[in-house]
Write a protein that holds these residues in place. Structure first.
Motif, PDB file in Angstrom:
ATOM      1  N   ALA A 240       1.084   9.206  -2.086  1.00 35.11           N
ATOM      2  CA  ALA A 240       1.862   9.590  -3.073  1.00 35.11           C
ATOM      3  C   ALA A 240       2.430   8.498  -4.006  1.00 35.11           C
ATOM      4  O   ALA A 240       2.360   8.545  -5.189  1.00 35.11           O
ATOM      5  CB  ALA A 240       2.935  10.558  -2.507  1.00 35.11           C
ATOM      6  N   TRP A 241       2.856   7.457  -3.245  1.00 35.50           N
ATOM      7  CA  TRP A 241       3.346   6.174  -3.919  1.00 35.50           C
ATOM      8  C   TRP A 241       2.351   5.549  -4.788  1.00 35.50           C
ATOM      9  O   TRP A 241       2.317   5.310  -5.839  1.00 35.50           O
ATOM     10  CB  TRP A 241       3.775   5.200  -2.903  1.00 35.50           C
ATOM     11  N   THR A 242       0.933   5.593  -4.344  1.00 35.33           N
ATOM     12  CA  THR A 242      -0.122   4.959  -4.922  1.00 35.33           C
ATOM     13  C   THR A 242      -0.508   5.971  -6.244  1.00 35.33           C
ATOM     14  O   THR A 242      -0.656   5.293  -7.401  1.00 35.33           O
ATOM     15  CB  THR A 242      -1.196   4.801  -3.946  1.00 35.33           C
ATOM     16  N   GLU A 243      -0.499   7.062  -6.118  1.00 33.53           N
ATOM     17  CA  GLU A 243      -0.873   8.050  -7.087  1.00 33.53           C
ATOM     18  C   GLU A 243       0.108   7.925  -8.206  1.00 33.53           C
ATOM     19  O   GLU A 243      -0.128   8.071  -9.401  1.00 33.53           O
ATOM     20  CB  GLU A 243      -1.209   9.397  -6.558  1.00 33.53           C
ATOM     21  N   GLN A 244       1.365   7.907  -7.760  1.00 34.10           N
ATOM     22  CA  GLN A 244       2.455   7.869  -8.704  1.00 34.10           C
ATOM     23  C   GLN A 244       2.327   6.533  -9.911  1.00 34.10           C
ATOM     24  O   GLN A 244       2.790   6.757 -10.779  1.00 34.10           O
ATOM     25  CB  GLN A 244       3.785   7.973  -8.186  1.00 34.10           C
ATOM     26  N   ASN A 245       1.842   5.646  -9.261  1.00 32.95           N
ATOM     27  CA  ASN A 245       1.754   4.355  -9.867  1.00 32.95           C
ATOM     28  C   ASN A 245       0.640   4.014 -10.387  1.00 32.95           C
ATOM     29  O   ASN A 245       0.347   2.934 -10.963  1.00 32.95           O
ATOM     30  CB  ASN A 245       2.150   3.379  -8.839  1.00 32.95           C
ATOM     31  N   LEU A 246      -0.556   4.764 -10.248  1.00 34.35           N
ATOM     32  CA  LEU A 246      -1.714   4.619 -11.027  1.00 34.35           C
ATOM     33  C   LEU A 246      -1.696   4.631 -12.587  1.00 34.35           C
ATOM     34  O   LEU A 246      -0.922   5.553 -13.013  1.00 34.35           O
ATOM     35  CB  LEU A 246      -2.987   5.550 -10.494  1.00 34.35           C
TER      36      LEU A 246
ATOM     37  N   PRO B 278      -8.596   0.402  -8.840  1.00 36.50           N
ATOM     38  CA  PRO B 278      -7.412  -0.051  -8.371  1.00 36.50           C
ATOM     39  C   PRO B 278      -7.664  -0.553  -7.002  1.00 36.50           C
ATOM     40  O   PRO B 278      -8.158   0.092  -6.072  1.00 36.50           O
ATOM     41  CB  PRO B 278      -6.535   1.323  -8.606  1.00 36.50           C
ATOM     42  N   LEU B 279      -6.821  -1.254  -6.729  1.00 37.83           N
ATOM     43  CA  LEU B 279      -6.656  -1.935  -5.361  1.00 37.83           C
ATOM     44  C   LEU B 279      -5.099  -1.969  -4.654  1.00 37.83           C
ATOM     45  O   LEU B 279      -4.191  -2.189  -5.317  1.00 37.83           O
ATOM     46  CB  LEU B 279      -6.898  -3.358  -5.155  1.00 37.83           C
ATOM     47  N   LEU B 280      -5.013  -1.315  -3.491  1.00 37.36           N
ATOM     48  CA  LEU B 280      -3.939  -1.129  -2.665  1.00 37.36           C
ATOM     49  C   LEU B 280      -3.922  -2.069  -1.734  1.00 37.36           C
ATOM     50  O   LEU B 280      -4.765  -2.096  -0.673  1.00 37.36           O
ATOM     51  CB  LEU B 280      -3.462   0.178  -2.351  1.00 37.36           C
ATOM     52  N   VAL B 281      -2.979  -3.200  -1.671  1.00 40.44           N
ATOM     53  CA  VAL B 281      -3.178  -4.381  -0.885  1.00 40.44           C
ATOM     54  C   VAL B 281      -1.857  -4.261   0.066  1.00 40.44           C
ATOM     55  O   VAL B 281      -0.690  -4.190  -0.024  1.00 40.44           O
ATOM     56  CB  VAL B 281      -2.907  -5.605  -1.507  1.00 40.44           C
TER      57      VAL B 281
ATOM     58  N   ILE C 121       5.350 -13.062  -1.184  1.00 40.34           N
ATOM     59  CA  ILE C 121       5.772 -12.134  -0.092  1.00 40.34           C
ATOM     60  C   ILE C 121       6.770 -12.553   0.609  1.00 40.34           C
ATOM     61  O   ILE C 121       6.784 -13.743   1.081  1.00 40.34           O
ATOM     62  CB  ILE C 121       4.209 -11.901   0.565  1.00 40.34           C
ATOM     63  N   ARG C 122       7.885 -11.938   0.657  1.00 41.01           N
ATOM     64  CA  ARG C 122       9.097 -12.183   1.347  1.00 41.01           C
ATOM     65  C   ARG C 122       9.485 -11.560   2.621  1.00 41.01           C
ATOM     66  O   ARG C 122      10.011 -11.984   3.361  1.00 41.01           O
ATOM     67  CB  ARG C 122      10.458 -11.910   0.431  1.00 41.01           C
ATOM     68  N   SER C 123       9.094 -10.093   2.645  1.00 44.23           N
ATOM     69  CA  SER C 123       9.082  -9.216   3.503  1.00 44.23           C
ATOM     70  C   SER C 123       7.657  -8.550   3.820  1.00 44.23           C
ATOM     71  O   SER C 123       6.960  -8.399   2.906  1.00 44.23           O
ATOM     72  CB  SER C 123      10.373  -8.457   3.546  1.00 44.23           C
ATOM     73  N   ILE C 124       7.420  -7.965   5.139  1.00 48.19           N
ATOM     74  CA  ILE C 124       6.377  -7.255   5.423  1.00 48.19           C
ATOM     75  C   ILE C 124       6.753  -6.142   6.235  1.00 48.19           C
ATOM     76  O   ILE C 124       7.738  -6.348   6.906  1.00 48.19           O
ATOM     77  CB  ILE C 124       5.238  -7.975   6.098  1.00 48.19           C
ATOM     78  N   PRO C 125       6.019  -5.040   6.078  1.00 51.06           N
ATOM     79  CA  PRO C 125       4.721  -5.020   5.062  1.00 51.06           C
ATOM     80  C   PRO C 125       5.318  -4.785   3.686  1.00 51.06           C
ATOM     81  O   PRO C 125       6.296  -4.109   3.408  1.00 51.06           O
ATOM     82  CB  PRO C 125       4.282  -3.548   5.586  1.00 51.06           C
ATOM     83  N   THR C 126       4.369  -5.370   2.877  1.00 49.21           N
ATOM     84  CA  THR C 126       4.542  -5.207   1.398  1.00 49.21           C
ATOM     85  C   THR C 126       3.287  -4.676   0.928  1.00 49.21           C
ATOM     86  O   THR C 126       2.353  -5.310   1.360  1.00 49.21           O
ATOM     87  CB  THR C 126       5.073  -6.606   0.680  1.00 49.21           C
ATOM     88  N   LEU C 127       3.395  -3.575   0.119  1.00 51.85           N
ATOM     89  CA  LEU C 127       2.392  -2.949  -0.554  1.00 51.85           C
ATOM     90  C   LEU C 127       2.370  -3.532  -2.133  1.00 51.85           C
ATOM     91  O   LEU C 127       3.293  -3.421  -2.877  1.00 51.85           O
ATOM     92  CB  LEU C 127       2.253  -1.671  -0.411  1.00 51.85           C
ATOM     93  N   ILE C 128       1.156  -3.800  -2.332  1.00 53.50           N
ATOM     94  CA  ILE C 128       1.058  -4.166  -4.175  1.00 53.50           C
ATOM     95  C   ILE C 128      -0.066  -3.244  -4.333  1.00 53.50           C
ATOM     96  O   ILE C 128      -1.285  -3.474  -3.916  1.00 53.50           O
ATOM     97  CB  ILE C 128       0.672  -5.747  -4.327  1.00 53.50           C
ATOM     98  N   LEU C 129       0.102  -2.581  -5.874  1.00 56.31           N
ATOM     99  CA  LEU C 129      -0.877  -2.096  -6.238  1.00 56.31           C
ATOM    100  C   LEU C 129      -1.570  -2.868  -7.598  1.00 56.31           C
ATOM    101  O   LEU C 129      -0.759  -3.292  -8.324  1.00 56.31           O
ATOM    102  CB  LEU C 129      -0.755  -0.486  -6.771  1.00 56.31           C
ATOM    103  N   PHE C 130      -2.787  -3.195  -7.617  1.00 59.60           N
ATOM    104  CA  PHE C 130      -3.343  -4.051  -8.514  1.00 59.60           C
ATOM    105  C   PHE C 130      -4.394  -2.974  -9.346  1.00 59.60           C
ATOM    106  O   PHE C 130      -4.866  -2.116  -8.833  1.00 59.60           O
ATOM    107  CB  PHE C 130      -4.265  -5.094  -8.048  1.00 59.60           C
ATOM    108  N   LYS C 131      -4.265  -3.225 -10.682  1.00 60.73           N
ATOM    109  CA  LYS C 131      -5.215  -2.347 -11.725  1.00 60.73           C
ATOM    110  C   LYS C 131      -5.652  -3.423 -12.641  1.00 60.73           C
ATOM    111  O   LYS C 131      -4.800  -4.142 -13.289  1.00 60.73           O
ATOM    112  CB  LYS C 131      -4.314  -1.323 -12.100  1.00 60.73           C
ATOM    113  N   ALA C 132      -6.869  -3.517 -12.980  1.00 61.46           N
ATOM    114  CA  ALA C 132      -7.384  -4.291 -13.959  1.00 61.46           C
ATOM    115  C   ALA C 132      -7.025  -5.952 -13.449  1.00 61.46           C
ATOM    116  O   ALA C 132      -6.836  -6.414 -14.622  1.00 61.46           O
ATOM    117  CB  ALA C 132      -7.353  -3.836 -15.102  1.00 61.46           C
TER     118      ALA C 132
END
Length: 145
Positions: A139-145, A60-63, A110-121
């Motif tokens: 916490a946010w990342t682990e919640q969304n994995l 998974p990638l957190l961008v 992307i309309r506002s920054i910072p914006t985080l996107i989590l990618f999986k597969a």
């Protein structure tokens, strides 16, 4: 019983490596360049490299989409780096400078920054805008994995 293999893109030479899932935490090295696949430091990528990571890596990638002029982005940078050391090798962290990589930012709306996107597969699984501390990022990342 066959070991499950995971594809990991080398941040140095960009080759795709096959790593046993059970060995991800053992500081694996790239088969081509012999450098560490995980460095506990967020990767800064251009469009081509970013597309390769999203499409080829099974980690998974957190961008973090950010810009140098953005105060909250600069404030969050140390927390994002700290989160990298806490999340790798389960998640790789990537920074995309929206000023330099405008096409990537446009592609993901992307309309506002910072914006985080989590990618999986290769697919976006979660998105949030706004700065967070390292505890919130993890916490946010682990919640969304």
């Amino acid at each position: 019983m066959e070991e499950e293999m995971v594809h990991v893109v080398c941040s140095h030479c960009k080759v795709v490596n096959r790593v046993p899932d059970a060995k991800l935490g053992d500081q694996p090295r790239c088969g081509r360049c012999q450098r560490a696949l995980f460095t506990a430091v967020p990767l800064s990528l251009d469009q081509d490299d970013f597309d390769r990571f999203v499409n080829k890596s099974e980690i998974p990638l957190l961008v973090d989409f950010w810009a140098p002029w953005c105060g909250p982005c600069r404030m969050m940078a140390p927390a994002f780096e700290q989160a990298s050391s806490l999340l790798e090798p389960r998640v790789q962290l990537i920074k995309i400078n929206t000023e330099e990589q405008q096409s990537v930012a446009a592609k993901y709306g992307i309309r506002s920054i910072p914006t985080l996107i989590l990618f999986k597969a290769g697919a976006e699984v979660a998105r949030v805008s706004g700065a967070m501390d390292s505890k919130g990022l993890v916490a946010w990342t682990e919640q969304n994995l």
